[in-house]
Design an enzyme around this catalytic site. Sequence first.
Site, PDB file in Angstrom:
ATOM      1  N   ASP A  90       0.865  -1.166   0.000  1.00 27.50           N
ATOM      2  CA  ASP A  90       0.000   0.000   0.000  1.00 27.50           C
ATOM      3  C   ASP A  90       0.915   1.234   0.000  1.00 27.50           C
ATOM      4  O   ASP A  90       2.137   1.133   0.110  1.00 27.50           O
ATOM      5  CB  ASP A  90      -0.957  -0.020   1.199  1.00 27.50           C
ATOM      6  CG  ASP A  90      -2.187   0.857   0.966  1.00 27.50           C
ATOM      7  OD1 ASP A  90      -2.167   1.671   0.011  1.00 27.50           O
ATOM      8  OD2 ASP A  90      -3.154   0.742   1.722  1.00 27.50           O
TER       9      ASP A  90
HETATM   10  C1  BGC Z   1      -5.092   3.155   0.446  1.00 28.04           C
HETATM   11  C2  BGC Z   1      -5.348   2.136  -0.643  1.00 28.04           C
HETATM   12  C3  BGC Z   1      -5.272   2.777  -1.993  1.00 28.04           C
HETATM   13  C4  BGC Z   1      -3.936   3.469  -2.155  1.00 28.04           C
HETATM   14  C5  BGC Z   1      -3.713   4.092  -3.507  1.00 28.04           C
HETATM   15  C6  BGC Z   1      -3.868   4.015   0.167  1.00 28.04           C
HETATM   16  O1  BGC Z   1      -3.805   5.085   1.033  1.00 28.04           O
HETATM   17  O2  BGC Z   1      -4.961   2.493   1.680  1.00 28.04           O
HETATM   18  O3  BGC Z   1      -6.583   1.519  -0.420  1.00 28.04           O
HETATM   19  O4  BGC Z   1      -5.473   1.820  -2.991  1.00 28.04           O
HETATM   20  O5  BGC Z   1      -3.826   4.474  -1.166  1.00 28.04           O
HETATM   21  O6  BGC Z   1      -4.452   5.216  -3.703  1.00 28.04           O
END
Ligand code: BGC
Length: 767
Positions: free
Chosen positions: A286
């Site tokens: 993530d």
């Molecule tokens: C979130 C994810 C997301 C990623 C990309 C993160 O902060 O936890 O769910 O896919 O950002 O935007």
Amino acid sequence: MKFLQRLAFGSMLLLTGSLSAQVPTDAKMKTFVDALMKKMTLDEKIGQLNLPVSGDMVTGEASSSDIGKKIKEGNVGGLFNIKGVEKIREVQKIAVEQSRLKIPLLFGMDVIHGYQTTFPIPLGLSCTWNMNAIEQSARIAATEASANGICWTFSPMVDISRDPRWGRISEGSGEDVYIGSEVAKAMVRGYQGNDLSKNTNIMACVKHYAMYGAAEAGRDYNTTDMSRIRMFNEYLPPYKAAVDAGAGSIMASFNEVDGIPATANRFLMTDVLRKQWGFKGFVVTDYTGINEMTDHGMGDLQQVSALAMRAGIDMDMVGEGFLTTLKKSLKEGKVTQQEIDNSCRLVLEAKYKLGLFGDPYKYCNSERSKTDVYTAANIKTAREIAAESFVLLKNGPAAGSSVVLPLKKTGTIALIGPLADTKENMPGTWSVATDLSTAISVRQGLQNAVGSTAKILYAKGSNLDADSTLEKNATMFGRDLHRDKRSAAELINEAVAIANQSDVIVAAVGESSEMSGESSSRSDIEIPQVQKELLAALLKTGKPVVLVLFTGRPLALKWESENVPAILNVWFGGSEAGNAIADVLFGDVNPSGKLTTTFPQNAGQIPIFYAHKNTGRPLKEGKWFTKFRSNYLDVSNDPLYPFGFGLSYTSFNYSDLTVSSTSLKGNQTLTASVTVTNMGKVTGKETVQLYIRDVVGSVTRPVKELKGFQKIELKAGETKTVSFKITPADLKFYNSDLKYDWEAGEFQIMIGSNARDVKMAKINWSK
Ligand code: BGC
């Protein structure tokens, strides 16, 4: 030199195209990737593992930008959240024309519940209990995203959560592994179709692996700690279901599990995901998941990057830990060439499967971006699915009528509340690709429905919250509610004045869309006090009040359930929310949504979920408090609204349950049936739910577990028999050795309209 390489690569492209049809795809892919990897330097391999943030781009500037430079140097494997086919084409062009090996980029995006056409937030979607509709929503999202350059979505989010304080409960399918797994499969099917190489299909990324929804105290990013047996029985199944359905990628979660952040957790990433489940795709972190391990207390950037690689992470989102440290770690023996090669291969394979080597611009069809996005057909489907996601929590008597809903399209309707006239809050959290200005507000929706046959009066009635800082933090990303400077009393007075001129009051209250979602945890899960005061004042007018509830989580609605005659929970319905709300309020659509999360009476009951254990001192059914039993002094053990609950404008009668046999052996099949009758005057849909309790086990078992459901439609007065086929596969669970098997003995088979109201039969199943 460059020319020669280009030629070599060109012939490789030709090769992929011309290999004989008899050669299996996997073998063709291996030949292709082997040949490509032979040409790659270590830096280029590490470059494929890098997923930097680009920010949105200004057309024409990509090449001279920092990111453009990195792409030319072969330091980028993909980018995400760029919107617009021309921009994506321009960036892809840099990769395939100006980088040494011309490897195309992956373009990802958080296409969570729709692209431009948005569907209800995932928690709402799951309440449709309609897997075809859910699959179709993902299909439409894939068609629209792929028409706009996107080939990879960071969805589905399949984290089980039993904690409504956690804001991201809105992004998943609720508390239950069975329905969670069904939704996970439907979403993967919808995005990926059965052939990833088609230019209308995109790659799914299952997230957040794993157990992110069990963050302590419901505080986002917080520690998760649980027994392995609970993990395997109650949290991991939806991730596994998505993997089994063929999801091409998976995203690591931010939280730690068993004392090790998921991003460095080899047990999760390698032992379970790869070795047990046989996952063949790639794993991405993530957002800055690797870097954050320094704050977790796992070491400096070089160390945490090496830990992630060793655990089984393939791609590094945003933080560039891999890009900046892996080479050094390889020299120092902290990671191996094999590990880097494996990850690089998996990323290249994803690109191959998507057909990007054949045509790097296959998702950049400007024509399609004009014809396939936000079409009339997609908008119509979004409206239907939104209406199906709403859950009627209460429809009681008011002012001489036996029920408040549906409303008539005549007379005067007072529409009041901070959520009544805000299109920007309708799509819901994580709707990054949509145009907020085209969403339909409740005000617009009601007006569209009544035309000139009824009068609609509007007042805001209150701000979202008395605390302006909280309101600011809960209305980010263009979801401003335009805070009213007047005092709460002035706002209420204005609302009461229009309520007094009306026949019925529709109160659109609850949460703003950014009050749930990432980093939006709440410790108090009630409707903000200032809005409750508004509701109280509206009730005092004596006019019937319909509470149209906006929320991204289960709320504690004890006071509302006792005082407001009708409550329709509409979550955040997407682009067409306002029209869909009108469809249900006026009875053009009969509500059929059912909760996939338990609604507690108060926050102190959390975690409260239907599939709990019995304990050694269970409270007798119907009791509130008994000394030395498992209960509370100040609240009963009951939920306010149980899992599976949702009303209709008709009612359904369930017959007693019949079973084909009460004594079964081995691999036999049991048929359990009920007949369901529509007792009312209108056609309605009912989700008939099957639960099973394993009465005695080698480990303690939940008091009931959902094992099946069927959504049926019945005309007024119609009766249908609903049957479920049950086999030993439905009785399996992970025992204390984490072996997945079933145990002989007594079982309770239950069928009903929600987890509380069931008919039951007892059976015995021997081996
Ligand atoms: C979130 C994810 C997301 C990623 C990309 C993160 O902060 O936890 O769910 O896919 O950002 O935007």
